[in-house]
Design a protein around this motif. Structure first.
Motif, mmCIF file in Angstrom:
data_model
loop_
_atom_site.group_PDB
_atom_site.id
_atom_site.type_symbol
_atom_site.label_atom_id
_atom_site.label_comp_id
_atom_site.label_asym_id
_atom_site.label_seq_id
_atom_site.Cartn_x
_atom_site.Cartn_y
_atom_site.Cartn_z
ATOM 1 N N GLY A 69 0.801 -1.210 0.000
ATOM 2 C CA GLY A 69 0.000 0.000 0.000
ATOM 3 C C GLY A 69 0.833 1.258 0.000
ATOM 4 N N ALA A 70 1.939 1.240 0.760
ATOM 5 C CA ALA A 70 2.809 2.414 0.809
ATOM 6 C C ALA A 70 3.399 2.709 -0.561
ATOM 7 C CB ALA A 70 3.921 2.187 1.834
ATOM 8 N N LEU A 71 3.863 1.676 -1.252
ATOM 9 C CA LEU A 71 4.451 1.868 -2.569
ATOM 10 C C LEU A 71 3.413 2.362 -3.571
ATOM 11 C CD1 LEU A 71 6.719 1.696 -4.603
ATOM 12 C CD2 LEU A 71 6.274 -0.752 -4.836
ATOM 13 N N ASN A 72 2.222 1.779 -3.547
ATOM 14 C CA ASN A 72 1.185 2.216 -4.477
ATOM 15 C C ASN A 72 0.845 3.691 -4.271
ATOM 16 O OD1 ASN A 72 -0.771 1.611 -6.599
ATOM 17 N ND2 ASN A 72 -2.330 1.911 -5.016
ATOM 18 N N ALA A 73 0.759 4.104 -3.010
ATOM 19 C CA ALA A 73 0.458 5.507 -2.722
ATOM 20 C C ALA A 73 1.569 6.419 -3.239
ATOM 21 C CB ALA A 73 0.276 5.697 -1.218
ATOM 22 N N HIS A 94 4.119 0.092 8.744
ATOM 23 C CA HIS A 94 3.890 1.128 7.739
ATOM 24 C C HIS A 94 5.107 2.038 7.622
ATOM 25 C CE1 HIS A 94 1.762 3.986 5.244
ATOM 26 N NE2 HIS A 94 1.939 4.957 6.133
ATOM 27 N N SER A 95 5.718 2.353 8.743
ATOM 28 C CA SER A 95 6.881 3.248 8.724
ATOM 29 C C SER A 95 8.027 2.635 7.942
ATOM 30 C CB SER A 95 7.322 3.571 10.157
ATOM 31 O OG SER A 95 7.801 2.407 10.815
ATOM 32 N N GLN A 96 8.245 1.339 8.105
ATOM 33 C CA GLN A 96 9.345 0.689 7.405
ATOM 34 C C GLN A 96 9.054 0.527 5.917
ATOM 35 O OE1 GLN A 96 11.195 -2.697 9.558
ATOM 36 N NE2 GLN A 96 9.774 -2.215 11.207
ATOM 37 N N GLY A 97 7.816 0.161 5.588
ATOM 38 C CA GLY A 97 7.451 0.008 4.179
ATOM 39 C C GLY A 97 7.556 1.319 3.426
ATOM 40 N N VAL A 158 0.828 10.220 4.315
ATOM 41 C CA VAL A 158 0.425 8.892 3.817
ATOM 42 C C VAL A 158 -0.149 8.121 4.993
ATOM 43 C CG1 VAL A 158 1.123 6.775 2.653
ATOM 44 C CG2 VAL A 158 2.246 8.948 2.082
ATOM 45 N N HIS A 159 -1.457 7.949 4.981
ATOM 46 C CA HIS A 159 -2.133 7.282 6.089
ATOM 47 C C HIS A 159 -1.837 5.784 6.054
ATOM 48 C CE1 HIS A 159 -5.266 6.192 8.945
ATOM 49 N NE2 HIS A 159 -5.422 7.478 9.205
ATOM 50 N N PRO A 160 -1.670 5.148 7.194
ATOM 51 C CA PRO A 160 -1.355 3.712 7.197
ATOM 52 C C PRO A 160 -2.483 2.809 6.722
ATOM 53 C CG PRO A 160 -1.648 4.527 9.439
ATOM 54 C CD PRO A 160 -1.608 5.738 8.548
ATOM 55 N N PHE A 161 -3.731 3.309 6.743
ATOM 56 C CA PHE A 161 -4.823 2.436 6.298
ATOM 57 C C PHE A 161 -6.006 3.176 5.688
ATOM 58 C CE2 PHE A 161 -5.039 2.959 10.963
ATOM 59 C CZ PHE A 161 -6.272 3.597 11.121
ATOM 60 N N ASP A 162 -6.341 4.368 6.145
ATOM 61 C CA ASP A 162 -7.571 5.018 5.705
ATOM 62 C C ASP A 162 -7.356 5.835 4.437
ATOM 63 O OD1 ASP A 162 -10.281 5.176 6.194
ATOM 64 O OD2 ASP A 162 -10.140 7.088 7.259
ATOM 65 N N ASP A 163 -6.928 5.164 3.389
ATOM 66 C CA ASP A 163 -6.580 5.801 2.123
ATOM 67 C C ASP A 163 -6.854 4.793 1.010
ATOM 68 O OD1 ASP A 163 -5.233 6.652 -0.186
ATOM 69 O OD2 ASP A 163 -3.658 7.649 0.949
ATOM 70 N N PRO A 164 -7.677 5.134 0.021
ATOM 71 C CA PRO A 164 -7.981 4.183 -1.064
ATOM 72 C C PRO A 164 -6.744 3.677 -1.797
ATOM 73 C CG PRO A 164 -9.526 6.016 -1.092
ATOM 74 C CD PRO A 164 -8.471 6.363 -0.085
ATOM 75 N N ALA A 165 -5.732 4.542 -1.986
ATOM 76 C CA ALA A 165 -4.520 4.110 -2.683
ATOM 77 C C ALA A 165 -3.774 3.057 -1.867
ATOM 78 C CB ALA A 165 -3.613 5.315 -2.952
ATOM 79 N N VAL A 166 -3.735 3.252 -0.547
ATOM 80 C CA VAL A 166 -3.080 2.292 0.335
ATOM 81 C C VAL A 166 -3.863 0.977 0.354
ATOM 82 C CG1 VAL A 166 -2.480 1.804 2.736
ATOM 83 C CG2 VAL A 166 -1.969 4.050 1.756
ATOM 84 N N ALA A 167 -5.172 1.070 0.491
ATOM 85 C CA ALA A 167 -6.007 -0.143 0.533
ATOM 86 C C ALA A 167 -5.933 -0.912 -0.781
ATOM 87 C CB ALA A 167 -7.449 0.238 0.849
ATOM 88 N N ALA A 168 -5.846 -0.195 -1.897
ATOM 89 C CA ALA A 168 -5.723 -0.871 -3.196
ATOM 90 C C ALA A 168 -4.433 -1.676 -3.250
ATOM 91 C CB ALA A 168 -5.767 0.154 -4.323
ATOM 92 N N GLY A 169 -3.355 -1.106 -2.737
ATOM 93 C CA GLY A 169 -2.096 -1.842 -2.703
ATOM 94 C C GLY A 169 -2.185 -3.071 -1.826
ATOM 95 N N GLY A 193 -6.818 -1.033 11.404
ATOM 96 C CA GLY A 193 -7.569 0.087 10.840
ATOM 97 C C GLY A 193 -8.463 -0.327 9.692
ATOM 98 N N GLY A 194 -8.151 -1.474 9.080
ATOM 99 C CA GLY A 194 -9.024 -2.021 8.047
ATOM 100 C C GLY A 194 -8.518 -1.925 6.624
ATOM 101 N N GLY A 195 -7.296 -1.438 6.398
ATOM 102 C CA GLY A 195 -6.790 -1.302 5.043
ATOM 103 C C GLY A 195 -6.631 -2.621 4.323
ATOM 104 N N LEU A 196 -6.043 -3.611 4.975
ATOM 105 C CA LEU A 196 -5.838 -4.919 4.353
ATOM 106 C C LEU A 196 -7.161 -5.586 4.043
ATOM 107 C CD1 LEU A 196 -3.971 -7.230 3.468
ATOM 108 C CD2 LEU A 196 -3.992 -8.050 5.837
#
Length: 417
Positions: A69-73, A94-97, A158-169, A193-196
């Motif tokens: 998700g981090a990379l996609n964002a 999330h911080s490491q990714g 870059v939110h760790p989960f509440d972001d469509p770009a992150v969730a898509a990744g 948070g529900g991203g995965l």
């Protein structure tokens, strides 16, 4: 938890995230993240009474799925935005990714962490390229400061989960799983948070709507469970599954999960510890508490999953080695293979020798012996002795206790919580 079956997404929710978004993310990040294996576990299947498949996301470079998700964002940002840099508040994966892929892409990454963050996590984040700012005593304080720095430095948050770009990744995990096996009865996915879960549920509902999506949360942090059921439950405490210890689930992710996830199960700490230990012992793979949550849920609800084909995501493997050692020893104690026996002996020559002969007769190995003469309420001539010992199983320990009791010894067995 008994919830009504998942309903179709309403139009507004459907527009938030689609399988097209996830497929595009998969193409975007291809080659930059590991296509981790999906393997069938024969032994865990026998133990659980279900057909268990494991997705080894702990084999990513940073040992967690969060890279996706981090990379996609990052890749979706315009170049000018990336060049100014990004910022996040996170003390976890999330911080490491974000830091790792930011360094790869030449994007400056700032991570705000609470001052209470263990130094090993600070070092891990810095080692993969992140600039760490320590602020506040809690995550909420660190998060608030990150949003201040976002404005002051003109960075992109870059939110760790509440972001469509992150969730898509994150949803690309499900794409890979269903590319190998599309006929799962259910996917059991950890929820913080529900991203995965948002990404994976979006994929599953499009490819095979018959697949049941089941979420898992630590019982100490039932935030998404409470949000969807309307129940008021306390949220907080020291959980092994710190990766999903989220007090407030995402607003965006909650909409997706409410529409596509039929049930959320809560697992207690002993179940999480047992699952971590089992995965190491059987699969020879190291997972953190959140990564073992799916297996913990299956083993805690055997009738619920009996005979079903179940896909589990081992979402991360970042666990402190000292904590892992504690978890393994506690699991041995719960299983009866490790025990502590407390005996009151008479302080005279040969007293300890006679007791140790019983250990030998029952083939129970003594690991450590502790004597206590001073800080005890026993008579001055009494000797309190504790034996830490290991055996093949609980029955062997029980036989030893019975033999010692039959010879007049008072034996106390320390029991782990």
């Amino acid at each position: 938890m008994n919830q009504p079956p998942a309903q179709s997404l309403t139009a507004p929710a459907r527009d938030l995230l689609t399988i097209a978004d996830v497929r595009a993310a998969a193409q975007r990040i291809e080659g930059a993240v590991v296509r981790t294996p999906l393997l069938h576990s024969i032994t865990l299947s026998e133990i659980a009474g279900a057909d268990i498949w494991l997705k080894f996301e702990n084999q990513q470079f940073t040992a967690a799925y969060k890279e996706r998700g981090a990379l996609n964002a990052l890749l979706l940002m315009p170049e000018a935005q990336r060049s100014r840099g990004v910022i996040a508040a996170s003390a976890g994966n999330h911080s490491q990714g974000l830091s790792y892929h930011g360094r790869r892409l030449g994007v400056p990454v700032t991570i705000v962490m609470p001052r209470t963050t263990p130094s090993v996590k600070v070092m891990q984040t810095e080692s993969v390229g992140g600039q760490v700012v320590l602020f506040g005593e809690t995550f909420d304080e660190a998060y608030a400061h990150a949003r201040v720095l976002e404005q002051e430095r003109q960075l992109t948050f870059v939110h760790p989960f509440d972001d469509p770009a992150v969730a898509a990744g994150q949803g690309t995990v499900a794409l890979e799983m269903l590319d190998v096996k599309s006929d799962f009865d259910c996917l059991v996915v950890p929820i913080g948070g529900g991203g995965l879960m948002s990404g994976m549920a979006t994929v599953a509902s499009a490819i095979n709507p018959a697949i049941e999506m089941i979420g898992v949360q630590a019982a100490l942090y039932p935030s998404m469970y409470s949000a969807l059921t309307g129940e008021t439950r306390a949220c907080g405490g020291d959980t092994l599954a710190e990766g999903i210890a989220v007090k407030a689930p995402g607003a965006f992710t909650s909409q997706i999960i409410a529409a596509l996830v039929g049930e959320i199960l809560l697992v207690d700490e002993p179940a999480l510890e047992h699952a971590v230990a089992l995965l190491l012992q059987i699969e020879k793979t190291v997972v953190e508490g959140a990564g073992a949550a799916g297996l913990a849920a299956v083993l805690s609800n055997r009738e619920r999953f009996a005979g079903k084909s179940v896909g589990l995501v081992l979402c991360g493997g970042n666990i402190d080695t000292r904590l892992l050692a504690t978890v393994l020893l506690r699991d041995l104690a719960r299983s009866g293979r490790l025990a502590r026996l407390r005996l009151s002996l008479r302080d005279r020559p040969g007293a300890l020798f006679h007791v140790m002969r019983e250990f030998e007769a029952h083939n129970v190995n003594i690991v450590e012996i502790h004597h206590q003469r001073i800080f005890t309420s026993q008579p001055a001539k009494a000797l309190i002795t504790e034996f830490e010992c290991e055996a093949q199983d609980r029955a062997q320990i029980e036989a030893l206790i019975a033999a010692l009791s039959s010879k007049g010894y008072q034996v106390e067995l320390a029991k782990p919580d």
